[in-house]
Design an enzyme around this catalytic site. Structure first.
Site, PDB file in Angstrom:
ATOM      1  CD  GLU A  34      -7.599   7.166   5.815  1.00 20.73           C
ATOM      2  OE1 GLU A  34      -7.427   7.008   7.046  1.00 20.73           O
ATOM      3  OE2 GLU A  34      -6.704   6.948   4.975  1.00 20.73           O
ATOM      4  CD1 TRP A  65      -3.298   1.655   6.002  1.00 13.49           C
ATOM      5  CD2 TRP A  65      -5.374   2.342   6.430  1.00 13.49           C
ATOM      6  NE1 TRP A  65      -3.914   1.951   4.795  1.00 13.49           N
ATOM      7  CE2 TRP A  65      -5.176   2.376   5.042  1.00 13.49           C
ATOM      8  CE3 TRP A  65      -6.619   2.741   6.943  1.00 13.49           C
ATOM      9  CZ2 TRP A  65      -6.167   2.782   4.143  1.00 13.49           C
ATOM     10  CZ3 TRP A  65      -7.599   3.137   6.054  1.00 13.49           C
ATOM     11  CH2 TRP A  65      -7.369   3.161   4.675  1.00 13.49           C
ATOM     12  CE1 TYR A  75      -3.596   2.624   0.622  1.00  6.83           C
ATOM     13  CE2 TYR A  75      -2.356   3.223   2.596  1.00  6.83           C
ATOM     14  CZ  TYR A  75      -3.364   3.481   1.683  1.00  6.83           C
ATOM     15  OH  TYR A  75      -4.133   4.608   1.832  1.00  6.83           O
TER      16      TYR A  75
END
Length: 199
Positions: free
Chosen positions: A51, A59, A29
């Site tokens: 988010e 995350w 990512y």
């Protein structure tokens, strides 16, 4: 990741931000998406939604669930998600493939509806990008990376006024980092400068 850590050179000899130098999912990512501009309404709604779901979680948890999030939320097609009803909410709350948080699920649907409404004002993408700050000096260590900015505070306030939920200044700053409004790749990171300079 400790306080004040600079770019880290991985086993492959490539220098990265510390958070992108460990788990291979994070690395992929970091190297291919984070800090790069995305295009289109669905791509922006996806990042905003993810988010918001990440708040309070790692995350990595969100990245690992991302393919299922896309399936559960109709590939973040705003019209489709805006039409979700209580049956869809119950389906989502029973789905272990996503983060089952009623407040966040409700916010995702509300945000899709708000996204549809924003089309009359130029759309979600241009709305978000209107809060882009001037480019800043590269952060040298993790201590130099802020968690909010005047622009993320203003964006959060404007989105809330437009009917969005779960869009606080910290979450919106993370969004701004993710889609290249700000470039918080550290000095020395091989991805520093990857954000497009296009308006």
């Amino acid at each position: 990741m400790g306080a004040g850590v600079g770019a880290v050179v991985g086993a492959d000899g490539i220098s990265r931000c510390p958070w992108g130098a460990g788990d291979p999912v994070n690395t992929a990512y970091h190297d291919s998406e984070w800090g790069m501009r995305v295009s289109g309404e669905a791509a922006h709604l996806e990042r905003l939604t993810l988010e918001a779901f990440q708040s309070g979680l790692s995350w990595l948890t969100i990245l690992n669930k991302r393919p299922h999030f896309r399936s559960a939320f109709a590939d973040f097609d705003a019209d489709a998600v805006a039409a979700f009803d209580e049956t869809d909410v119950e389906r989502l709350m029973a789905d272990p493939g996503i983060v089952r948080n009623r407040r966040k699920v409700d916010a995702a649907i509300a945000n899709a509806r708000a996204t549809v409404a924003l089309r009359e004002r130029g759309g979600l993408e241009s709305f978000i990008w209107s809060f882009r700050p001037e480019p800043a000096t590269a952060p040298r260590t993790t201590d130099d990376v802020p968690t909010t900015s005047p622009e993320s505070v203003a964006l959060a306030k404007a989105l809330k006024k437009a009917g969005f939920a779960h869009v606080g200044p910290t979450t919106m700053y993370a969004l701004m980092e993710a889609i290249g409004l700000v470039d918080d790749h550290l000095e020395g990171c091989h991805r520093r400068g990857c954000a497009t300079t296009l308006p």
